[in-house]
Each structure stands twice: as C-alpha cells, then as structure tokens.
Design an enzyme around this catalytic site. Structure first.
Site, PDB file in Angstrom:
ATOM      1  N   GLU A 173       0.840  -1.209   0.000  1.00 20.45           N
ATOM      2  CA  GLU A 173       0.000   0.000   0.000  1.00 20.45           C
ATOM      3  C   GLU A 173       0.875   1.259   0.000  1.00 20.45           C
ATOM      4  O   GLU A 173       0.838   2.066   0.937  1.00 20.45           O
ATOM      5  CB  GLU A 173      -0.971  -0.017   1.185  1.00 20.45           C
ATOM      6  N   GLU A 362      -5.162  -8.499  -1.410  1.00 24.90           N
ATOM      7  CA  GLU A 362      -5.846  -8.375  -0.114  1.00 24.90           C
ATOM      8  C   GLU A 362      -7.315  -8.089  -0.373  1.00 24.90           C
ATOM      9  O   GLU A 362      -7.650  -7.214  -1.174  1.00 24.90           O
ATOM     10  CB  GLU A 362      -5.297  -7.216   0.726  1.00 24.90           C
TER      11      GLU A 362
HETATM   12  C1  BGP Z   1      -4.408  -3.285   4.727  1.00 22.49           C
HETATM   13  C2  BGP Z   1      -3.035  -3.700   5.194  1.00 22.49           C
HETATM   14  C3  BGP Z   1      -2.983  -4.962   5.961  1.00 22.49           C
HETATM   15  C4  BGP Z   1      -4.224  -5.303   6.747  1.00 22.49           C
HETATM   16  C5  BGP Z   1      -5.518  -4.848   6.117  1.00 22.49           C
HETATM   17  C6  BGP Z   1      -6.735  -4.867   7.017  1.00 22.49           C
HETATM   18  O1  BGP Z   1      -4.481  -1.910   4.646  1.00 22.49           O
HETATM   19  O2  BGP Z   1      -2.159  -3.847   4.097  1.00 22.49           O
HETATM   20  O3  BGP Z   1      -1.798  -5.000   6.684  1.00 22.49           O
HETATM   21  O4  BGP Z   1      -4.120  -5.188   8.067  1.00 22.49           O
HETATM   22  O5  BGP Z   1      -5.433  -3.574   5.583  1.00 22.49           O
HETATM   23  O6  BGP Z   1      -6.718  -3.774   7.874  1.00 22.49           O
HETATM   24  P1  BGP Z   1      -6.959  -3.908   9.424  1.00 22.49           P
HETATM   25  O7  BGP Z   1      -5.932  -4.872   9.887  1.00 22.49           O
HETATM   26  O8  BGP Z   1      -6.767  -2.559   9.968  1.00 22.49           O
HETATM   27  O9  BGP Z   1      -8.324  -4.416   9.577  1.00 22.49           O
END
Ligand code: BGP
Length: 467
Positions: A173, A362
C-alpha cells in the site's frame, strides 16, 4: 456460475510479518517502526518501556508455528501465500554492513515449508514497517540515504531467495503515507507536505531500483507494486462532483501511474504547485523511475464517494480515508463499506489504464467471530462476503481482464494493522487469542475454511450469483 477460473489462477491468502510472526527481537531482529506504534496500531512512535504490553510482540506466533499454519493453508488447497519479510530481521538497524544470518535462515525454512506443499510464495519486501533506527536517525524515507539501505536489503534477499521466489512486491500500500506517514514512511503524523512528498518520491525511486535489481538478478521472476485501491465514486452525477472525484482518485492513482509508466503524470504538476511542493528529482531518479513493474497488485476492502459540495464533505467518515458514505452500500462492523461490484469495476478500470496483469493481494471481512457450543465459528457472513467478491472477479475475467490471482487478507486470524485488535478477525482459521493477549494460540478451522477449500477445488464453479 458455469464459469471456472483459469487453471493458472493463483489462490491463497495474504499475511504480513509484523501482524503474524511475533518474536519481535528474536534471533537478532531489530525493532521496527511497527514495534513502536501504540500497542502496534496505526499512530506515531511511542517510546517502549520495559513491561509494556504490545500485542504484536507475540502476534499469533507464526515465527514458531509456521509449519502447522502452512499445512492448514495447504489443506485448503492454497497455491499461493503472500507473506512479507521483516526488513529488520535481515538488517536489524537498517544500515548494518552485513545482514543478520539468523534472519535470513528463518525465511529459508519458511520457503522450504511452502515448497513442501507446492505453495508459490508472493513476497512483499516492506509491509508497513522499516527498521526503527532508520526512522530515528534518518527521519525515515525523508532521507535519500534510505534508498541505498533499502536497495541493499532488496539485493540481499533477491540473491538469497531468488532461486525459489519468483513473485515479488515492493511496498505494501505505497500510497498509505498520504494517510499514515509513520506507518508508510517513518515520518511524524504532522509532517508537512513537502517532506511527505519528498519521502514518497524516495520510496518510488527505491521501488523502481528494486524492480531493476529483480529483473537483473532473477530474470524469470515477476515483480509488482501494491496499492491501496481506495476508489471513489461521485456522490452525485453533478459535473463538479465528477471532476472532484477524478482529482481525488488521482491521489492514489499517482503511485500506480509512476510505477507502471515510469514517470510522474502531468496532473501532478498542478497539484504540486497548489500544495507549494517542490520536489528534488535528479536526472538519475528520472532514469531509475523508468524501470516499470510487471504487474499491478492492490488491496480492496471498500469504496466511498467524493463530492464538490463542502457540506457533503463534512459528512466524510472519520476513518483514515475520509470517504463520504455511499447510500447504496452496507458497512462492516468497522464502518468499511462493502462493495463487491466495485471490485469488478476497479479491475476493469485498472486494466484499461495500464494493460498489465492484475493481482488482488488483499480482500476480506474483519468481523467479531463467536465460537458456538461446539467451539466452532460459523462465519456465514464471511462466506457471503468472499463469495460475492470472487463472483465479481469472475465477471471481470469474463470482461477480458487479466487477473493473476487472489489472496484473501488474513487467512488465519492475525493482529489488525489499524487497531491492533485480535478481535477484528479475517481468518478461515480461528486463533485462540484475545485483545489482551490471553489464550492458548491454538488454531481451529472455521466454517469458511471448508467453503474456501471447495471453492478453490472447483475453481469457483460453485460461486453463487448475486440475488
Ligand atoms: C491493509 C493492510 C494490511 C491489513 C488490512 C486490514 O491496509 O495492508 O496490513 O491489516 O489492511 O486492515 P486492518 O488490519 O486494519 O483491519
């Protein structure tokens, strides 16, 4: 649907070192920026005191339990696991002359295990972390020196693992520095725009240099970027809303534009002028940026709206992305608006723009799971979420979009990046650990485990069409 995903499509899940491994100072690892955020959640650097609780110090103990976890992924039929290397395991201070052999040896063992199960690794070089020393001594990515430290790290891991790791991503990201500068670049939250964009520039140059190194050192590998796909729709069809949406979407598109095309898009000239930002871009930087990625990868959780009307903008969600809610969509318990059709749209949009293969690295639903009387999580809500998104991926493939694969976020419960909660669960596998760090860390498949397994086996043939 009668459609089946192509045989070559990669199926799996995505994890990040700092959210699963724990062992935060084991075997010579140095502290990273992720180890000093408030209990590991997004935020600024907090000095660690002895005895402070940080849930990521143990996380889900993947550091020691990876054989069991990889075996479970294999049972689901994974052909791919996206994981990251913790930069501070390899170069504990970031600027060390030699890498830490124990850190390198650890990932050898993880890759051995993946190989045993025929799971292709997709490796992120830097997922929301950098050695803390670089943030403290060099102001993180604000310093041009960090480009050299990063390329030394990239070269080290390409040389060590290049014979077996053929799929790479540079920065997770990469656009997150716009919203969370410490997480993205080791910068303080209140840094000015000049510093922020210079740091982003250094990171983009470092990314391009890593791409070049990968192409030179591992000619049969493919390397991609990774962007937070935070797509906005116009709140209304008013032409002013259209233009506002175009401008706001370019804030994150800029990153992919540079990484895929090899130069800054012309719209940034006006933007920098308006912000009063004057970047130092050397001739050598311009040459470096010309080395472009082989594929585009992105995370996809939600969409939102933009508006030219200041009153509408006031209603923007207080979450990190400042989006206006879409009245046609429902939100998760954490206020993330769920939009499966938007994934089809985004895949088409990015493919039209870049004509490069895409990888969804993701996607998933963070939810509070409850164990039933038999101790099982019946997560039909997660199954519905994934079904609906994957159905739309199938639609996009039928639209002609080249999609390399899909790795759902957190196939095993892990620590949330934004909130450091364990109770924000994404997994097909339940992990017995709560937000206070209590629990046995035992693993247990949820109902979705068996659903995902069937789905992979049938290559999506059993996905249900939207109602
Ligand atoms: C993305 C990241 C991840 C992950 C995901 C979910 O932005 O790349 O590392 O954590 O989001 O977010 P969260 O863990 O805050 O629910």
């Amino acid at each position: 649907m009668s459609f089946q995903f192509p045989e070559s499509f990669l199926w799996g899940g995505a994890i990040a070192a700092n959210q699963v491994e724990g062992a935060h100072i084991t075997d010579g690892k140095g502290l990273s920026t992720s180890d000093v955020q408030p209990n590991g959640a997004f935020g600024e650097l907090v000095e660690r005191q002895d005895g402070d609780f940080n849930i990521k110090d143990v996380a889900i103990d993947f550091y020691h339990r990876y054989p069991e976890d990889i075996a479970l992924f294999s049972e689901m039929g994974f052909t791919c696991l996206r994981l990251s290397i913790a930069w501070s395991r390899i170069f504990p201070n970031g600027n060390d002359a030699e890498p830490n052999e124990a850190g390198l040896a650890y990932y050898d063992k993880v890759f051995d295990e993946l190989e045993k199960h025929n799971i292709t690794p997709l490796v992120t070089l830097s997922h929301y972390e950098m050695p803390l020393n670089l943030a403290q001594k060099y102001q993180g990515w604000a310093s041009r020196d960090v480009i050299g430290f990063f390329t030394q790290y990239a070269e080290t891991v390409f040389k060590r693992y290049g014979h077996r790791v053929k799929r790479w991503l540079t920065f997770n990201e990469i656009n997150v520095t716009l919203h969370e500068p410490f997480t993205g670049s080791g910068l303080p939250r209140d840094c000015d725009e000049q510093t922020r964009f210079q740091a982003i520039h250094h990171q983009l140059v470092a990314s391009a240099k890593a791409v070049k190194l990968c192409h030179d050192l591992i000619p049969d590998a493919k390397i991609g970027n990774m962007i937070l796909g935070a797509m906005l729709y116009p709140r209304t069809c008013h032409p002013n809303d259209m233009v506002k949406t175009l401008v706001q979407n370019r804030e994150w598109l800029m990153f992919g534009d540079i990484q895929a095309r090899g130069y800054y898009p012309s719209y940034m000239t006006r933007k920098f002028k308006e912000m009063g930002v004057e970047l130092t871009i050397t001739e050598a930087d311009k040459e470096d940026l010309k080395e472009t990625i082989d594929f585009i990868s992105f995370s996809y959780y939600m969409t939102g709206c933009a508006s030219a009307d200041p009153q509408e903008m006031e209603k923007a969600d207080a979450n990190m992305l400042q989006m206006i809610a879409n009245p046609y969509l429902q939100a998760s318990e954490w206020g993330w608006q769920i939009d499966p059709v938007g994934l089809r749209y985004l895949l088409n949009f990015l493919y039209d723009r870049y004509q490069k293969p895409l990888f969804i690295v993701e996607n998933g639903l963070g939810a509070k799971d409850v164990l039933n009387d038999e101790g099982v999580v019946e997560d039909d809500y997660r199954i519905a979420y994934l079904n609906d998104h994957l159905y739309q991926v199938g639609e996009a493939i039928q639209d002609g979009v080249e999609v390399m694969g899909y790795t759902s976020w957190g196939p095993i419960d892990l620590v949330s990046a934004s909130t450091a909660q364990m109770s924000k669960r994404y997994g097909f596998i339940y992990v017995d650990r709560n937000d206070q760090g209590e629990g046995s860390l035992a693993r247990k498949p949820k109902k979705s485990f068996y659903w995902y397994k069937d789905m992979i086996q049938s290559r999506g043939a059993n996905l249900a069409a939207p109602e």
